[in-house]
Design a protein around this motif. Structure first.
Motif, mmCIF file in Angstrom:
data_model
loop_
_atom_site.group_PDB
_atom_site.id
_atom_site.type_symbol
_atom_site.label_atom_id
_atom_site.label_comp_id
_atom_site.label_asym_id
_atom_site.label_seq_id
_atom_site.Cartn_x
_atom_site.Cartn_y
_atom_site.Cartn_z
ATOM 1 N N SER A 1 0.690 0.833 -0.844
ATOM 2 C CA SER A 1 -0.289 1.727 -0.228
ATOM 3 C C SER A 1 -0.074 1.716 1.280
ATOM 4 O O SER A 1 0.628 0.852 1.808
ATOM 5 C CB SER A 1 -1.712 1.266 -0.554
ATOM 6 O OG SER A 1 -1.980 0.048 0.134
ATOM 7 N N ASP A 2 -0.681 2.671 1.944
ATOM 8 C CA ASP A 2 -0.538 2.725 3.402
ATOM 9 C C ASP A 2 -1.021 1.435 4.055
ATOM 10 O O ASP A 2 -0.429 0.959 5.028
ATOM 11 C CB ASP A 2 -1.348 3.913 3.957
ATOM 12 C CG ASP A 2 -0.573 5.217 3.872
ATOM 13 O OD1 ASP A 2 0.602 5.192 3.432
ATOM 14 O OD2 ASP A 2 -1.131 6.264 4.226
ATOM 15 N N GLU A 3 -2.091 0.887 3.518
ATOM 16 C CA GLU A 3 -2.690 -0.284 4.150
ATOM 17 C C GLU A 3 -1.905 -1.563 3.817
ATOM 18 O O GLU A 3 -1.541 -2.326 4.706
ATOM 19 C CB GLU A 3 -4.146 -0.459 3.700
ATOM 20 C CG GLU A 3 -5.046 0.695 4.120
ATOM 21 C CD GLU A 3 -4.777 1.959 3.317
ATOM 22 O OE1 GLU A 3 -4.351 1.847 2.148
ATOM 23 O OE2 GLU A 3 -4.938 3.066 3.874
ATOM 24 N N ALA A 4 -1.670 -1.767 2.520
ATOM 25 C CA ALA A 4 -1.035 -3.014 2.094
ATOM 26 C C ALA A 4 0.483 -2.969 2.270
ATOM 27 O O ALA A 4 1.166 -3.978 2.132
ATOM 28 C CB ALA A 4 -1.384 -3.294 0.630
ATOM 29 N N GLY A 5 0.992 -1.787 2.554
ATOM 30 C CA GLY A 5 2.446 -1.652 2.673
ATOM 31 C C GLY A 5 2.982 -0.808 1.538
ATOM 32 O O GLY A 5 2.772 -1.132 0.370
#
Lengths: 449, 449, 449
Positions: free
Chosen positions: B107-111
């Motif tokens: 994901s954008d946040e977790a990578g």
């Protein structure tokens, strides 16, 4: 204050309080119109130098595909035809093509047939909003620059097909007639708002028919009248292969043409000053590119299947045929559709090149398959992706343009043949045009003759 | 009224008197946003045709550096790889590279690790402010057009290194995997907002690593699996020089690449609609140019010092290495710094070319020194001029991308070798690929064999 | 808030009611200024990469016109001179040429003679309206990028004339002096606002004198000091023809130069952000093109008349001479006038090439007729179309620039000749510079020696 702000501010002075805002609004709208004008003109300038670049592309393609003994002639012809085409287009072609309603024969409403006479005139130096010809379009200078390149491209198409046996000066006479009369007259029928446009609803975005098939028809007429190169077709009907002397040059020419085509098709949007226009140009660039890729890949796969070996010259012509095919409608197709339209162009080339040879029509570089056959295909393919196209409009226009261009070209070639002669002697052809006609070899140190 | 003006006007209708001015302000801001959108899209269109032009540059460079018996094959491979890369990128690569948050894995946040599946889709014809995909960016069509060229460039890098002995079709299979999977997946890690970008803070402005080293790693794996050209390394370890057949062509290719690089690096600013953006693009153009000049001059001086004679192919590769080196950060350096970064690229090439030969890794055109070694250098050099770069972020990213690309490429090459075979027969290699694989000579009249 | 809006809003706060509209007006005007800044900078970026492209054009033209044994040297010299010229221009030339009033010798009012010392510095990264150097012009980076290309072009002109016998390193020393001192100093006299501009009212739009004749004078001095190629002039005064080895390359070079000239002349408008500017640029593009066409056609017809055979190299040089001739004033002529100005350039070349040979001045590629003679013609031709030009201003400036450049160049060449020597040995010349000086043939497999 410009003409535009006068129009805007007239009748809107409703109240004293609203005035500053309204004046401001007028100024702001004027600025927006100017910005659009700049973007539109810039599109023509960028598009124009890209289409100019195609002249180099045709030259390199043709120089690479003829035998080394005819290369200097091919270079000379291309330099000369481009220069001549441009000057003739300035003197006659531009106003014949864009009469802006002032038809010599016909009218915008009833159908225009023959445009206006006169040399091209640009705006004055340091033009303002009230001295530009059309504030809502682009500068006339940029439009002329862009359109001139199309006329020259049409002539370039002819040059390749007739290589290795045609005389220089008769060829240039034909170029003058093609770019001064044949091309602009038929182009006026569509792009000048003439009868193909107003009466038949013909659609040809950037010229699969108006440019490419026109060059192709003129080349076909010339190839028939001129006859095949000496020794090209054996007694038993076998085709004797004549190899291109410099394939990197031909490949470079193809890449140059491909690059120039972004200007050819993209510039034909005719405007870049709005969000919608630039988004459309973006579609056109991407579709133009993918059609070329489709054409190249189709030719690659097909020649592998048919001949067990990929054929580079077919791949190059496949890419070009893909480009020609997408030119009639580079905007409405999806990427997938554009790829298929281009691929069909590539397939047409692979089958049409041997077909022409069977008919003993000797087209040195494959210009007729690429520009005429793929041009017709592309013009018909508009029907698949643009709901505004009609079968009648497309088909009839292809026929009308084809009959006109082929017939007039045929007559001109026949007259040239009967008067000044269009073909070099057989000895000259065997020795090569470079030494006999020009006295200058293209590669004096290389050839192992 | 567009989506944008709706947002602007909501909540600002404070008073009736202020309304005209505010409506006007909204309209004016909307116009400004549209103008920026046009500039941004135009940047991608210009940048895109310049990077397209690099395909011609690679082709001419490689065609000039191989022996004449393999030139048609090199031309064919380049035409084919470009076309194939573009279509594969449309079918798979684009969405895999730019998932816009819709990661299949991550994901954008977790990578983000693996992007989205699906073909590329452009905006509708005649898009308005409410139908463009991102009003504050540029048209998707222009973005796709621009990005496609990068994928193709990556594949072009591989083609030069493996010239003169690789089979056409297995090479094209590799190209499909490279441009459909390897390139877009790793590119998504940085430019798609994936984990290298969000977790490691990796900086790579235009792709010293993301494009050039990726091509270089894939080429290195291929060169190792494929082996050296027959006769290249003598029994005693001596390198047998194989001369490029056409140095003007190689030089032309270098100039073309240099020109295209203005689009490559300049377009990677991704925006031109503000004063700051265009000023930055100007820096990028000037820095890109001076880095190439630095690389060329460094190679000139160094080969003069080392070998007492300047070496043109080193100078050409020096210029290209300078360009690769500045690509990771063409914005922040001063002109002096950019010149030095480029010069170091040129120095690396002069030392790396013989080093590879010592390792018996046969890279026909010097693609590995230019694109991989100078790419690594350029990626590390970001640390000198951009304070946002971290040693960890740069180094780790180089390693992660390198391991991924080299490992996957190596496996693919090995599988291809074990199944369809990747190398032509030794007889074919000696006769030349042009006659044995394609039956068509590039210069049928020139070679003095 | 930017510097600009501060100025605008000061003193206009007449009433509370008017304030929103006035603030709005200020914002709107600020946006307009920014848009113009972007257009102006974009003009330099596009113009710059087009003029960059001319470096490739000179290289191909020269590589095509020398004999195959000297091609690698010609390629090496062009790559090296471009790189060196660019870096020297950065270190010294740019500020010497554009002192912005800070003259070391002279002043804007009394006449500037020697500009400022210092390296070129671009705006900071992410510049705003208050950090750009000149908000009403364009980014310094784009201006520097554009101007650098002109300095390099000047050096390229010299390289062709002195081909086939000059040593590499002394030539590069001359290039450094030319682009670091000679070119920028005399250019400052006109384009830096120096005495030719302020005292004499000299007009030279894009450099028929400031660029082309300067290259031509430097080449003439060099050709005289260096002497003719061995064997070029027979005992009986007969000229021994030395044939160019690759005419497609020379033709490609001409097309490249022609294309680049749109940037050369169009970019010299220095602004694209208004309707008037873009309309003027459009005129310039169209006029530049038609002058080249006129030059090519004139040379075609004239060589046909004089020699009964068209001469391709004359046609190529005719096109280039047309381009040089229109460069002093590409804006004010009509299309017809521009065609004639260019045609006269082509005529000059056809007569001047044999004239130089009669004087035993051996100019390998015809650089002196094209750039010097047609440059002088073009500078004088300004008088026919631009009422602001004066006979005194044009003639005196031509003489001053000519005397300065020729004299300094002559001294530099003499000093180089007396110290390091500028000419290769006669054996080296006969064997060819490629093998003797560089140990690398341009076409190792082609030449039939």
């Amino acid at each position: 204050m410009t003409k535009f702000t006068k129009i805007i501010t007239t009748g809107v002075m409703a109240s004293a309080i609203a005035a500053p805002a309204l004046a401001q609004e007028a100024a702001s709208q004027e600025a927006a119109v100017h910005t659009q004008f700049i973007f539109n003109s810039l599109l023509f300038l960028i598009g124009g130098f890209l289409v100019f670049w195609m002249a180099a592309g045709f030259t390199m393609l043709e120089a690479g595909l003829v035998r080394s003994k005819n290369v200097t002639m091919q270079l000379t012809k291309n330099m000369a035809l481009f220069s001549l085409a441009g000057i003739i287009y300035y003197l006659v072609g531009y106003n014949l093509m864009y009469p802006l309603g002032n038809w010599m024969i016909g009218s915008d409403e009833a159908g225009g047939y023959i445009g206006a006479i006169g040399v091209a005139v640009m705006e004055v130096v340091g033009a303002g909003a009230d001295t530009v010809d059309d504030l809502n379009y682009a500068s006339t200078g940029s439009d002329f620059f862009f359109q001139l390149m199309f006329a020259a491209a049409t002539a370039s198409i002819v040059s390749g097909a007739l290589a290795e046996r045609i005389k220089l000066w008769p060829f240039l006479i034909f170029v003058a007639i093609l770019t001064g009369l044949i091309y602009p007259i038929q182009a006026s029928w569509k792009w000048g708002g003439g009868f193909l446009d107003s009466q038949l609803g013909f659609l040809d975005f950037a010229g699969s028919t108006v440019v490419h098939s026109v060059g192709g028809w003129a080349a076909l007429a010339g190839a028939i009248v001129l006859g095949a190169r000496s020794g090209r077709y054996g007694k038993n009907g076998k085709v004797v292969p004549f190899h291109g002397s410099n394939l990197p040059l031909a490949t470079l020419g193809t890449f140059i043409l491909w690059m120039g085509w972004f200007g050819f098709n993209g510039g034909s949007q005719l405007a870049m000053g709005t969000l919608g226009d630039v988004t459309d140009i973006s579609r056109i660039f991407a579709n133009t590119n993918t059609a070329a890729m489709g054409g190249a890949l189709a030719a690659l796969v097909l020649t592998q299947l048919l001949y067990k070996k990929p054929d580079l010259t077919m791949i190059l012509n496949g890419a070009l045929a893909g480009l020609v095919a997408i030119t009639a409608e580079p905007l409405t197709p999806t990427l997938g559709q554009a790829t298929l339209i281009g691929a069909m162009g590539g397939i047409i080339v692979v089958f049409a090149v041997p077909l022409l040879d069977k008919l003993k029509i000797d087209d040195v570089v494959g210009a007729i398959p690429v520009h005429l056959f793929a041009g017709i295909w592309g013009t018909m393919a508009v029907l698949f992706t643009n709901p505004d196209a009609t079968l009648k409009g497309q088909l009839l226009s292809i026929i009308i343009v084809g009959v006109f261009v082929f017939a007039v070209s045929y007559v001109v070639w026949m007259v040239l043949k009967a008067t000044v002669g269009i073909r070099v002697s057989e000895e000259a052809e065997i020795v090569g045009l470079d030494m006999t006609e020009l006295g200058m070899e293209a590669y004096p140190e290389f050839t192992n003759r």
